[in-house]
Design a protein around this motif. Sequence first.
Motif, short mmCIF file in Angstrom:
data_model
loop_
_atom_site.label_atom_id
_atom_site.label_comp_id
_atom_site.label_asym_id
_atom_site.label_seq_id
_atom_site.Cartn_x
_atom_site.Cartn_y
_atom_site.Cartn_z
N GLU A 48 0.87 -1.15 0.00
CA GLU A 48 0.00 0.00 0.00
C GLU A 48 0.92 1.22 0.00
N LEU A 49 0.65 2.16 -0.90
CA LEU A 49 1.59 3.27 -1.07
C LEU A 49 0.93 4.59 -0.79
N GLU A 50 1.72 5.51 -0.27
CA GLU A 50 1.21 6.87 -0.15
C GLU A 50 2.18 7.82 -0.86
N LEU A 51 1.65 8.62 -1.77
CA LEU A 51 2.45 9.62 -2.46
C LEU A 51 2.11 10.99 -1.90
N VAL A 52 3.13 11.77 -1.58
CA VAL A 52 2.86 13.10 -1.04
C VAL A 52 3.61 14.15 -1.85
N PRO A 53 3.11 15.40 -1.86
CA PRO A 53 3.77 16.45 -2.65
C PRO A 53 5.23 16.63 -2.27
N GLY A 54 6.04 16.94 -3.28
CA GLY A 54 7.46 17.13 -3.03
C GLY A 54 8.24 15.83 -3.07
N GLN A 55 7.56 14.74 -3.41
CA GLN A 55 8.21 13.43 -3.42
C GLN A 55 8.53 13.01 -4.85
N ILE A 56 9.69 12.37 -5.03
CA ILE A 56 10.02 11.80 -6.34
C ILE A 56 10.02 10.28 -6.21
N VAL A 57 9.24 9.62 -7.05
CA VAL A 57 9.18 8.16 -7.02
C VAL A 57 9.46 7.63 -8.42
N SER A 58 10.40 6.68 -8.52
CA SER A 58 10.69 6.09 -9.84
C SER A 58 9.83 4.85 -10.03
N ILE A 59 9.48 4.62 -11.28
CA ILE A 59 8.72 3.41 -11.62
C ILE A 59 9.56 2.63 -12.62
N LEU A 64 17.50 9.44 -8.15
CA LEU A 64 17.03 10.73 -7.63
C LEU A 64 15.72 10.55 -6.86
N GLY A 65 15.02 9.46 -7.15
CA GLY A 65 13.77 9.18 -6.43
C GLY A 65 14.05 8.66 -5.04
N GLU A 66 13.08 8.91 -4.13
CA GLU A 66 13.23 8.38 -2.77
C GLU A 66 13.04 6.88 -2.77
N LYS A 67 12.15 6.44 -3.66
CA LYS A 67 11.96 5.00 -3.77
C LYS A 67 11.66 4.60 -5.20
N ARG A 68 11.77 3.31 -5.45
CA ARG A 68 11.48 2.78 -6.78
C ARG A 68 10.41 1.71 -6.67
N LEU A 69 9.39 1.86 -7.49
CA LEU A 69 8.37 0.82 -7.55
C LEU A 69 8.76 -0.13 -8.66
N VAL A 70 8.91 -1.41 -8.32
CA VAL A 70 9.27 -2.39 -9.33
C VAL A 70 8.00 -3.07 -9.80
N ILE A 71 7.67 -2.89 -11.09
CA ILE A 71 6.42 -3.43 -11.62
C ILE A 71 6.72 -4.67 -12.44
N SER A 72 5.92 -5.70 -12.23
CA SER A 72 6.10 -6.92 -13.01
C SER A 72 4.76 -7.65 -13.11
N ASN A 73 4.48 -8.18 -14.27
CA ASN A 73 3.23 -8.91 -14.51
C ASN A 73 1.99 -8.14 -14.04
N GLY A 74 2.03 -6.82 -14.22
CA GLY A 74 0.85 -6.01 -13.91
C GLY A 74 0.73 -5.59 -12.46
N GLY A 75 1.64 -6.04 -11.59
CA GLY A 75 1.51 -5.67 -10.18
C GLY A 75 2.76 -5.00 -9.64
N ILE A 76 2.62 -4.32 -8.50
CA ILE A 76 3.79 -3.76 -7.83
C ILE A 76 4.44 -4.90 -7.05
N LYS A 77 5.66 -5.30 -7.47
CA LYS A 77 6.28 -6.49 -6.89
C LYS A 77 7.19 -6.15 -5.73
N ALA A 90 23.98 3.88 0.51
CA ALA A 90 25.04 3.46 -0.41
C ALA A 90 24.71 3.91 -1.83
N GLU A 91 23.44 3.75 -2.20
CA GLU A 91 23.02 4.18 -3.54
C GLU A 91 23.18 5.69 -3.70
N ARG A 92 22.81 6.40 -2.66
CA ARG A 92 22.94 7.86 -2.71
C ARG A 92 24.40 8.27 -2.88
#
Lengths: 235, 332
Positions: free
Chosen positions: B101-112, B280-293, B301-303
């Motif tokens: 379950e995800l919450e997106l808020v203003p000022g946030q960068i999320v990669s897909i 640059l995103g705070e998080k990454r949503l990994v999508i596969s087979n139509g769903g958020i996996k 470390a990534e930063r």
Amino acid sequence: MKFITVSGPPSSGKTAVILQVIKAMQQRNINVGVVKFDCLATDDDLLYARHGIPVRKGLAGPLCPDHYFVSNVEECLEWGLSQNFDVLISESAGLCNRCSPHIEGITSVCVIDNLSGIGTPKKIGPMLKTADVVVITKGDIVSQAEREVFASRVVQVNPSALTMHINGITGQGAYELSTVFFAAPETDTLQGLSLRYSMPAALCSYCLGEKRIGKEYQMGNVRKIQLGGVEEPKK
Amino acid sequence: MKQADLFTTPLNQLCARMPELIDFFASFGLEVARNEADIDALLASLSATQTEHLGMTPTQFRIALQDYVAGVEALDMGQDRVHSIRILPGRDKSGHAEEFELELVPGQIVSIVGPTGSGKSRLLADIEWVAQGDTPTGRRILLNNAQPDAKWRFSTRHKLVAQLSQNMNFVMDLTVEEFIRVHGESRFVPELEQKIKQVLDLANSLAGEPFAATTQITALSGGQSRALMIADIAILSQSPVVLIDEIENAGIERKKALELLVQKEKIVLIATHDPILALLGEKRLVISNGGIKKVITTSAAERANLVELERMDRVLMQLRQRIRNGETLEQL
């Protein structure tokens, strides 16, 4: 059966949108048929057939395509009923932008595309202005601002319609449009219904096959261009 | 405006109260700003040609006018601020339940991220359509933690998502300044002259090569176009979410562009496989087979690696600049 009329200028993406919508409907086992109206030739019927969609086509030939549409729409509805479709979609090209196949009480859709220019919504007549749903296509290749400007021009000439953006290639928005189609009322007869707007008036000598140019050959419903500055020729 | 007022007020007064109506009437070929008659008197006085220009019957026109006024008034009530978009889990193409379950808020960068056909577009479409369990994924979208108002779905003036992609081009035959003005006018933006300047300045601060207000938008380079599109979205677009579909790193300062959108309190979604953009995103949503996996939170470390990636990127940019200047690359 639900009956939906889809119209729009040539190459605006009507067939692509309808195919995507039907794909979304077929996933839910909704049985859909199509009647394709065109003027001289079309291969779109083959396109529908290739996707396993029952289709009939009607070519208007030398007649005004919308006059042809309205003279045949009852037969199309009967065909759809005889095939036990859940949904029947008619597709017709609005070649002169003036006409519209929209019928009172029947969900009517106009498809126009972002590439046609922001002046276009104003230039399209009842086909756009009296539609219940306006589908705007090709939004993936123009800027967000141009999409917004185009949509606002559509709202300006048809503030009552539901306006939706559909990507005919990826199908984005098509599922959503299919739910709108499926919410259309059940229609078992067109008896007693009427068009939302009158069709283009014609009946001049050229309708009857006249080919010669010149005043003496022009009879019937003829309207003259007002150029201004040019002296009216004496009678 | 009361309905009775709408039909009995002289048109010139009506237009004075709601200047947007001048354009509305003009798009039906009617000049009414100085007309002292009311709408019914106007409709009754139309010639056959003018009636034809209406493209609808007088009755239909009255309804259109009513709906148009209602639309403009709804806009005047102001945009509701979206301070949270909650995505309640649905299912993937095989029917397996999503776990996030995800919450997106203003000022946030999320990669897909995810391969073509994995369902990235579907996720976006779910947000755009504010899905209520009525799309193939069964996802539900809550705005500000509540069931969203239907206008988010049906009103062109309340679109949740503004989009920007590498495939987009300008097609209008306008100069940069005319273009920004037309966009601002279509949204009834107040203090437009000031906004035009803001958009132009911002766009130029993002573009590698500056451009003038008098440049034709169709003549802008890829980077300049992208810069103008982003500046325009940041300042003029009302949509709370901006979807960026892969922007190339040429002729535009991407990081600055993203920072700008974040400052403007946008929720920024980036569909990308570019490592710098993705990190640059705070998080990454990994999508596969139509769903958020999977949901990957960008780690420390990534930063840290992002710094190195940006250094590599700068090196490449410098090389690009040298090529542009006609230099050779025999020595790096």
